[in-house]
Design an enzyme around this catalytic site. Sequence first.
Site, PDB file in Angstrom:
ATOM      1  N   LYS A   7       3.308  11.899 -10.587  1.00 20.25           N
ATOM      2  CA  LYS A   7       2.416  11.050 -11.395  1.00 20.25           C
ATOM      3  C   LYS A   7       3.167   9.780 -11.776  1.00 20.25           C
ATOM      4  CE  LYS A   7       0.431  14.062 -14.556  1.00 20.25           C
ATOM      5  NZ  LYS A   7      -0.299  14.116 -15.825  1.00 20.25           N
ATOM      6  N   GLU A  59      10.699  19.578 -24.144  1.00 24.09           N
ATOM      7  CA  GLU A  59      10.033  19.877 -22.862  1.00 24.09           C
ATOM      8  C   GLU A  59      10.675  21.099 -22.198  1.00 24.09           C
ATOM      9  OE1 GLU A  59       7.316  18.373 -21.874  1.00 24.09           O
ATOM     10  OE2 GLU A  59       7.347  16.311 -22.621  1.00 24.09           O
ATOM     11  N   HIS A 113       0.060  14.340 -28.308  1.00 23.19           N
ATOM     12  CA  HIS A 113      -0.420  13.001 -27.922  1.00 23.19           C
ATOM     13  C   HIS A 113      -1.192  12.355 -29.066  1.00 23.19           C
ATOM     14  CE1 HIS A 113      -0.261  13.877 -23.326  1.00 23.19           C
ATOM     15  NE2 HIS A 113       0.826  13.258 -23.738  1.00 23.19           N
ATOM     16  N   HIS A 153       8.164  11.102 -27.996  1.00 25.37           N
ATOM     17  CA  HIS A 153       7.234  12.036 -27.363  1.00 25.37           C
ATOM     18  C   HIS A 153       7.672  13.496 -27.568  1.00 25.37           C
ATOM     19  CE1 HIS A 153       4.506  13.752 -24.445  1.00 25.37           C
ATOM     20  NE2 HIS A 153       5.533  14.306 -23.824  1.00 25.37           N
ATOM     21  N   ASN A 167       0.525  20.940 -20.220  1.00 24.46           N
ATOM     22  CA  ASN A 167       0.131  20.196 -21.419  1.00 24.46           C
ATOM     23  C   ASN A 167       0.214  21.017 -22.694  1.00 24.46           C
ATOM     24  OD1 ASN A 167      -0.360  17.707 -20.303  1.00 24.46           O
ATOM     25  ND2 ASN A 167      -2.426  18.280 -19.646  1.00 24.46           N
ATOM     26  N   GLU A 184      -4.003  17.955 -10.435  1.00 26.69           N
ATOM     27  CA  GLU A 184      -4.416  18.278 -11.803  1.00 26.69           C
ATOM     28  C   GLU A 184      -5.886  18.645 -11.926  1.00 26.69           C
ATOM     29  OE1 GLU A 184      -3.734  15.301 -14.932  1.00 26.69           O
ATOM     30  OE2 GLU A 184      -2.209  16.690 -15.614  1.00 26.69           O
ATOM     31  N   ARG A 206      -2.428  22.978 -13.402  1.00 27.02           N
ATOM     32  CA  ARG A 206      -1.408  22.049 -13.892  1.00 27.02           C
ATOM     33  C   ARG A 206      -1.571  21.761 -15.391  1.00 27.02           C
ATOM     34  NH1 ARG A 206       0.828  16.944 -10.351  1.00 27.02           N
ATOM     35  NH2 ARG A 206       2.060  15.962 -11.968  1.00 27.02           N
ATOM     36  N   ARG A 264       0.806  -1.239   0.000  1.00 26.64           N
ATOM     37  CA  ARG A 264       0.000   0.000   0.000  1.00 26.64           C
ATOM     38  C   ARG A 264       0.829   1.274   0.000  1.00 26.64           C
ATOM     39  NH1 ARG A 264      -2.854  -3.110   3.520  1.00 26.64           N
ATOM     40  NH2 ARG A 264      -4.689  -4.072   2.547  1.00 26.64           N
ATOM     41  N   LYS A 274       8.197  23.459 -12.775  1.00 17.22           N
ATOM     42  CA  LYS A 274       7.288  22.323 -12.591  1.00 17.22           C
ATOM     43  C   LYS A 274       6.859  22.233 -11.126  1.00 17.22           C
ATOM     44  CE  LYS A 274       5.719  17.867 -13.706  1.00 17.22           C
ATOM     45  NZ  LYS A 274       5.764  16.642 -14.466  1.00 17.22           N
ATOM     46  N   HIS A 308       0.639  19.413 -26.051  1.00 18.68           N
ATOM     47  CA  HIS A 308       0.427  17.981 -25.837  1.00 18.68           C
ATOM     48  C   HIS A 308      -0.880  17.447 -26.425  1.00 18.68           C
ATOM     49  CE1 HIS A 308       3.948  18.297 -23.396  1.00 18.68           C
ATOM     50  NE2 HIS A 308       3.889  17.044 -22.987  1.00 18.68           N
TER      51      HIS A 308
HETATM   52  N1  LIG Z   1       5.086  10.936 -14.802  1.00 18.54           N
HETATM   53  C1  LIG Z   1       5.084  12.019 -15.544  1.00 18.54           C
HETATM   54  O1  LIG Z   1       4.700  13.097 -15.102  1.00 18.54           O
HETATM   55  C2  LIG Z   1       5.570  11.913 -16.949  1.00 18.54           C
HETATM   56  C3  LIG Z   1       5.816  13.082 -17.681  1.00 18.54           C
HETATM   57  C4  LIG Z   1       6.334  12.945 -18.962  1.00 18.54           C
HETATM   58  C5  LIG Z   1       6.588  11.683 -19.486  1.00 18.54           C
HETATM   59  N2  LIG Z   1       6.326  10.578 -18.750  1.00 18.54           N
HETATM   60  C6  LIG Z   1       6.607   9.228 -19.268  1.00 18.54           C
HETATM   61  O2  LIG Z   1       7.997   9.119 -19.502  1.00 18.54           O
HETATM   62  C7  LIG Z   1       8.224   8.109 -20.470  1.00 18.54           C
HETATM   63  C8  LIG Z   1       9.274   8.575 -21.428  1.00 18.54           C
HETATM   64  O3  LIG Z   1      10.460   8.816 -20.731  1.00 18.54           O
HETATM   65  P1  LIG Z   1      11.878   8.952 -21.467  1.00 18.54           P
HETATM   66  O4  LIG Z   1      11.737   9.865 -22.625  1.00 18.54           O
HETATM   67  O5  LIG Z   1      12.868   9.255 -20.414  1.00 18.54           O
HETATM   68  O6  LIG Z   1      12.075   7.521 -22.115  1.00 18.54           O
HETATM   69  P2  LIG Z   1      12.791   6.156 -21.638  1.00 18.54           P
HETATM   70  O7  LIG Z   1      12.707   5.973 -20.204  1.00 18.54           O
HETATM   71  O8  LIG Z   1      12.245   5.102 -22.518  1.00 18.54           O
HETATM   72  O9  LIG Z   1      14.317   6.425 -22.051  1.00 18.54           O
HETATM   73  C9  LIG Z   1      14.650   6.619 -23.408  1.00 18.54           C
HETATM   74  C10 LIG Z   1      15.766   5.668 -23.846  1.00 18.54           C
HETATM   75  O10 LIG Z   1      17.006   6.138 -23.325  1.00 18.54           O
HETATM   76  C11 LIG Z   1      17.670   5.093 -22.608  1.00 18.54           C
HETATM   77  N3  LIG Z   1      18.421   5.781 -21.563  1.00 18.54           N
HETATM   78  C12 LIG Z   1      17.942   6.365 -20.447  1.00 18.54           C
HETATM   79  N4  LIG Z   1      18.897   7.026 -19.802  1.00 18.54           N
HETATM   80  C13 LIG Z   1      20.031   6.836 -20.512  1.00 18.54           C
HETATM   81  C14 LIG Z   1      21.355   7.278 -20.356  1.00 18.54           C
HETATM   82  N5  LIG Z   1      21.707   8.116 -19.362  1.00 18.54           N
HETATM   83  N6  LIG Z   1      22.286   6.891 -21.261  1.00 18.54           N
HETATM   84  C15 LIG Z   1      21.914   6.103 -22.318  1.00 18.54           C
HETATM   85  N7  LIG Z   1      20.677   5.660 -22.529  1.00 18.54           N
HETATM   86  C16 LIG Z   1      19.736   6.034 -21.638  1.00 18.54           C
HETATM   87  C17 LIG Z   1      16.562   4.201 -22.132  1.00 18.54           C
HETATM   88  O11 LIG Z   1      17.028   2.885 -21.896  1.00 18.54           O
HETATM   89  C18 LIG Z   1      15.615   4.242 -23.331  1.00 18.54           C
HETATM   90  O12 LIG Z   1      16.058   3.368 -24.332  1.00 18.54           O
HETATM   91  C19 LIG Z   1       6.872   7.832 -21.122  1.00 18.54           C
HETATM   92  O13 LIG Z   1       6.407   6.587 -20.687  1.00 18.54           O
HETATM   93  C20 LIG Z   1       5.984   8.950 -20.597  1.00 18.54           C
HETATM   94  O14 LIG Z   1       4.634   8.553 -20.474  1.00 18.54           O
HETATM   95  C21 LIG Z   1       5.835  10.677 -17.493  1.00 18.54           C
HETATM   96 ZN   LIG Z   2       5.495  15.793 -22.356  1.00 19.22          ZN
END
Ligand SMILES: NC(=O)c1ccc[n+]([C@@H]2O[C@H](COP(=O)([O-])OP(=O)(O)OC[C@H]3O[C@@H](n4cnc5c(N)ncnc54)[C@H](O)[C@@H]3O)[C@@H](O)[C@H]2O)c1
Ligand SMILES: [Zn+2]
Length: 366
Positions: free
Chosen positions: A143, A185, A252, A265, A245, A237, A241, A121, A227, A248
């Site tokens: 999130k 971003e 999206h 993305h 977006n 949200e 917040r 939990r 942020k 986005h």
């Molecule tokens: N929680 C939130 O508020 C929020 C906000 C925006 C995005 N997201 C989520 O984030 C995700 C995308 O995140 P991302 O863009 O970081 O993608 P990711 O986590 O898939 O990383 C991108 C790629 O880079 C590689 N990688 C990561 N760090 C590295 C490093 N230092 N050196 C070499 N390779 C590295 C990873 O293995 C992967 O192949 C999505 O699922 C999205 O929905 C969440």
């Molecule tokens: Zn984004």
Amino acid sequence: MRIVKVPLGNRSYAIKIGAGLLSRLGNECVRLKLGNRCAIITDTNVGRRCARPAFDSLAKAGFSPSLIILSPGEATKRPKSASICYDRLAEHRLERQSFIVALGGGVVGDLAGFVAATYLRGITFVQVPTTLLAQVDSSVGGKVGVNLKAGKNLVGAFHQPRLVLCDLDTLRTLPEREYRAGLAEVIKYGIIYDAALFTLIERDLLKLLRRDPKTLGDVIARCCEIKAEVVARDETESGRRAILNFGHTIGHALEASSHYGKYLHGEAIAIGQVAAAKLSARVLGLSAREVERVSDLFERADLPTGANLNASQRQRLLAAMRLDKKVSGGETNFVLAKKIGRVVWGQRVPDSFIAPALNPQLSTLN
Ligand SMILES: NC(=O)c1ccc[n+]([C@@H]2O[C@H](COP(=O)([O-])OP(=O)(O)OC[C@H]3O[C@@H](n4cnc5c(N)ncnc54)[C@H](O)[C@@H]3O)[C@@H](O)[C@H]2O)c1
Ligand SMILES: [Zn+2]
């Protein structure tokens, strides 16, 4: 090292930004007075480079870490992976005082955070984001979640980390395309909140592209501050917040209608932000000069600024937007800019405006 506080009452936490922080992970966790057992959740790309230093730092500080290494990529962010993690946590006998370290990009952060939110939990977790996107966006705000076949992020929770450690050194190995996607971003924060940040990015873009640590540290800290401010005013949200977006709604829809294959993305929201700037000109009178500055900055960062869609792709895009919760009665709710640094949310835009705004040939619309 720069420190940004996220003020959320008794769930407040610090974001620490600097070089060499990974080796201080253990000592930072000691300061949080956490239990002895912990688990590092990471993926193979990040694990290869960062798991050992993270593990050693925790062990040296007296913790008993276990390591869970998953496959990289969005497909890992699903309930099955969470279930694999739960079994491993139970095997390692993690208990209420134990904690999880999310070591990786947004995929690992969202998944590990979701596991932390639900195991027993809810247990503590620490974010160690290693992509630019994760450092300025996904690791801050609480999130967490996983995807279902029916759509992204359909199962999740709000669960704040106890600490976010952004080690700038980890960004050195990030692939160029991923890095530039993260910049989309970063630019967003300038447009939605801080004209001076936007101007600074325009001026120092080459340094940013070179990943100059000083510039990067300053810019990441400012993005986290923004942020944190936005999240602190609207943690779950309900209104404000939404400004996060910007770009986005279309972004999206572009990702979904191309089945998450064509664009990263950050690339999709670069297109979405340029389109939103053009819509802002049409709906709110954003000046042609500012639309051009927005478009030019994404272009200089080598990010896409438009999409030539044929009729069926346009249909798919609008259908994807309609599935989004921001749509009602043939009009979509958008975040639009009055000027760079100031946006408003809940702006209704007719569907017929969307396709022209995506057209790369048209720099502004009247
Ligand atoms: N929680 C939130 O508020 C929020 C906000 C925006 C995005 N997201 C989520 O984030 C995700 C995308 O995140 P991302 O863009 O970081 O993608 P990711 O986590 O898939 O990383 C991108 C790629 O880079 C590689 N990688 C990561 N760090 C590295 C490093 N230092 N050196 C070499 N390779 C590295 C990873 O293995 C992967 O192949 C999505 O699922 C999205 O929905 C969440
Ligand atoms: Zn984004």
